[in-house]
Design a protein around this motif. Structure first.
Motif, PDB file in Angstrom:
ATOM      1  N   SER A   1       2.680   4.180   0.766  1.00  0.00           N
ATOM      2  CA  SER A   1       3.991   4.081   0.861  1.00  0.00           C
ATOM      3  C   SER A   1       4.548   5.406   0.825  1.00  0.00           C
ATOM      4  CB  SER A   1       4.527   3.071  -0.266  1.00  0.00           C
ATOM      5  OG  SER A   1       4.146   1.803  -0.254  1.00  0.00           O
ATOM      6  N   PRO A   2       5.606   5.767   1.668  1.00  0.00           N
ATOM      7  CA  PRO A   2       6.492   6.755   1.704  1.00  0.00           C
ATOM      8  C   PRO A   2       7.026   7.204   0.272  1.00  0.00           C
ATOM      9  CG  PRO A   2       7.187   5.551   3.541  1.00  0.00           C
ATOM     10  CD  PRO A   2       6.057   4.704   3.048  1.00  0.00           C
ATOM     11  N   GLY A   3       7.145   8.391  -0.105  1.00  0.00           N
ATOM     12  CA  GLY A   3       7.580   8.598  -1.383  1.00  0.00           C
ATOM     13  C   GLY A   3       6.322   8.347  -2.757  1.00  0.00           C
ATOM     14  N   GLU A   4       5.076   7.784  -2.227  1.00  0.00           N
ATOM     15  CA  GLU A   4       4.164   7.667  -3.261  1.00  0.00           C
ATOM     16  C   GLU A   4       3.384   9.037  -3.595  1.00  0.00           C
ATOM     17  OE1 GLU A   4      -0.069   5.177  -3.487  1.00  0.00           O
ATOM     18  OE2 GLU A   4       1.544   4.178  -2.068  1.00  0.00           O
TER      19      GLU A   4
ATOM     20  N   MET B   1       3.761  15.576  -3.532  1.00  0.00           N
ATOM     21  CA  MET B   1       3.858  17.006  -2.328  1.00  0.00           C
ATOM     22  C   MET B   1       4.111  16.458  -0.945  1.00  0.00           C
ATOM     23  SD  MET B   1       3.685  19.096  -4.659  1.00  0.00           S
ATOM     24  CE  MET B   1       3.498  20.517  -4.091  1.00  0.00           C
ATOM     25  N   ARG B   2       3.829  15.284  -0.600  1.00  0.00           N
ATOM     26  CA  ARG B   2       4.038  14.780   0.548  1.00  0.00           C
ATOM     27  C   ARG B   2       4.848  13.672   0.851  1.00  0.00           C
ATOM     28  NH1 ARG B   2       0.741  17.043   5.097  1.00  0.00           N
ATOM     29  NH2 ARG B   2      -0.411  18.639   4.085  1.00  0.00           N
ATOM     30  N   PRO B   3       6.183  13.636   0.675  1.00  0.00           N
ATOM     31  CA  PRO B   3       7.127  12.414   0.268  1.00  0.00           C
ATOM     32  C   PRO B   3       7.127  11.428   1.464  1.00  0.00           C
ATOM     33  CG  PRO B   3       8.492  14.333  -0.007  1.00  0.00           C
ATOM     34  CD  PRO B   3       7.104  14.786   0.113  1.00  0.00           C
ATOM     35  N   ASP B   4       6.985  11.939   2.613  1.00  0.00           N
ATOM     36  CA  ASP B   4       7.352  11.585   3.851  1.00  0.00           C
ATOM     37  C   ASP B   4       5.788  10.756   4.388  1.00  0.00           C
ATOM     38  OD1 ASP B   4       6.494  13.777   4.317  1.00  0.00           O
ATOM     39  OD2 ASP B   4       7.575  14.193   6.265  1.00  0.00           O
ATOM     40  N   PHE B   5       4.677  11.059   3.904  1.00  0.00           N
ATOM     41  CA  PHE B   5       3.328  10.405   4.207  1.00  0.00           C
ATOM     42  C   PHE B   5       3.309   9.039   3.878  1.00  0.00           C
ATOM     43  CE2 PHE B   5      -0.814   9.275   3.346  1.00  0.00           C
ATOM     44  CZ  PHE B   5      -1.616  10.015   4.551  1.00  0.00           C
ATOM     45  N   GLY B   6       2.853   8.176   5.084  1.00  0.00           N
ATOM     46  CA  GLY B   6       2.537   6.845   4.840  1.00  0.00           C
ATOM     47  C   GLY B   6       3.392   5.857   5.694  1.00  0.00           C
ATOM     48  N   CYS B   7       3.250   4.704   5.908  1.00  0.00           N
ATOM     49  CA  CYS B   7       3.842   3.739   6.369  1.00  0.00           C
ATOM     50  C   CYS B   7       4.594   2.691   5.904  1.00  0.00           C
ATOM     51  CB  CYS B   7       2.627   2.930   7.449  1.00  0.00           C
ATOM     52  SG  CYS B   7       1.787   3.947   8.531  1.00  0.00           S
ATOM     53  N   GLY B   8       4.312   2.446   4.742  1.00  0.00           N
ATOM     54  CA  GLY B   8       5.179   1.373   4.209  1.00  0.00           C
ATOM     55  C   GLY B   8       4.895  -0.106   4.596  1.00  0.00           C
ATOM     56  N   LEU B   9       3.425  -0.417   5.057  1.00  0.00           N
ATOM     57  CA  LEU B   9       3.134  -1.591   5.465  1.00  0.00           C
ATOM     58  C   LEU B   9       3.040  -2.631   4.393  1.00  0.00           C
ATOM     59  CD1 LEU B   9      -0.213  -1.095   7.710  1.00  0.00           C
ATOM     60  CD2 LEU B   9       2.301  -2.038   8.216  1.00  0.00           C
ATOM     61  N   LEU B  10       2.744  -2.271   3.037  1.00  0.00           N
ATOM     62  CA  LEU B  10       2.580  -3.262   1.882  1.00  0.00           C
ATOM     63  C   LEU B  10       3.978  -3.845   1.504  1.00  0.00           C
ATOM     64  CD1 LEU B  10      -0.022  -1.675  -0.096  1.00  0.00           C
ATOM     65  CD2 LEU B  10      -0.267  -3.465   1.482  1.00  0.00           C
ATOM     66  N   ASP B  11       5.245  -2.999   2.097  1.00  0.00           N
ATOM     67  CA  ASP B  11       6.531  -3.551   1.880  1.00  0.00           C
ATOM     68  C   ASP B  11       6.975  -4.895   2.730  1.00  0.00           C
ATOM     69  OD1 ASP B  11       7.056  -1.454   0.262  1.00  0.00           O
ATOM     70  OD2 ASP B  11       7.986  -0.460   1.407  1.00  0.00           O
ATOM     71  N   LEU B  12       6.008  -4.847   3.714  1.00  0.00           N
ATOM     72  CA  LEU B  12       6.132  -6.034   4.533  1.00  0.00           C
ATOM     73  C   LEU B  12       5.733  -7.451   3.914  1.00  0.00           C
ATOM     74  CD1 LEU B  12       6.179  -7.309   8.003  1.00  0.00           C
ATOM     75  CD2 LEU B  12       3.795  -6.868   7.924  1.00  0.00           C
ATOM     76  N   VAL B  13       4.820  -7.507   3.113  1.00  0.00           N
ATOM     77  CA  VAL B  13       4.635  -8.496   2.375  1.00  0.00           C
ATOM     78  C   VAL B  13       5.913  -9.213   1.548  1.00  0.00           C
ATOM     79  CG1 VAL B  13       3.230  -9.504   0.294  1.00  0.00           C
ATOM     80  CG2 VAL B  13       2.051  -7.886   2.105  1.00  0.00           C
ATOM     81  N   PHE B  14       6.702  -8.376   1.339  1.00  0.00           N
ATOM     82  CA  PHE B  14       8.025  -8.832   0.477  1.00  0.00           C
ATOM     83  C   PHE B  14       9.316  -8.958   1.292  1.00  0.00           C
ATOM     84  CE2 PHE B  14       5.359  -6.429  -2.321  1.00  0.00           C
ATOM     85  CZ  PHE B  14       5.140  -7.383  -3.189  1.00  0.00           C
ATOM     86  N   ALA B  15       8.921  -8.807   2.738  1.00  0.00           N
ATOM     87  CA  ALA B  15      10.133  -9.201   3.646  1.00  0.00           C
ATOM     88  C   ALA B  15       9.740 -10.318   4.403  1.00  0.00           C
ATOM     89  CB  ALA B  15      10.203  -7.766   4.624  1.00  0.00           C
TER      90      ALA B  15
END
Length: 120
Positions: free
Chosen positions: A37-40, A43-57
């Motif tokens: 997830s972005p922010g995880e 040192m690279r806060p913009d790395f990631g996709c945030g796919l697991l957030d889809l589960v709660f949407a």
């Protein structure tokens, strides 16, 4: 033949750090990007996709289309020098997010079709 460290990190049957071939390592990098997830990463806060957030949407065609665009952009930004995305399909069911990804490994020219699953 080049060997990289396997993801997730583990010990091999010989008691050493488990290795991965270039193709396996490339798949591991994709998996890390998809399910971070972005922010995880500090040192690279913009790395990631945030796919697991889809589960709660609430999933609908609009959300899946927007998320697909975001995933494609992340794959291009972070792994564009390693792979070329040919096809991408996202789906969510319950607490599971499934990604079907068709890509070409640039270094070898091999075409791969992989399914990645993550649970929230």
């Amino acid at each position: 033949m080049r060997t990289d460290i396997a993801f997730p990190f583990r010990v091999s049957a010989r008691g050493r750090t488990a290795g991965a071939t270039y193709g396996e390592h490339t798949r591991d990098l994709i998996e890390q990007l998809l399910f971070t997830s972005p922010g995880e990463r500090p040192m690279r806060p913009d790395f990631g996709c945030g796919l697991l957030d889809l589960v709660f949407a609430p999933t609908g065609p609009e959300l899946l289309a927007a998320l697909e665009l975001s995933v494609r952009a992340s794959l291009q930004r972070w792994l564009g020098d390693l792979i070329e995305v040919r096809s991408l399909d996202l789906s969510a069911a319950g607490v599971t997010v499934r990604v079907r990804l068709g890509y070409t490994v640039r270094r070898t020219g091999s075409e791969r079709e992989e399914i990645f699953e993550g649970r929230a």
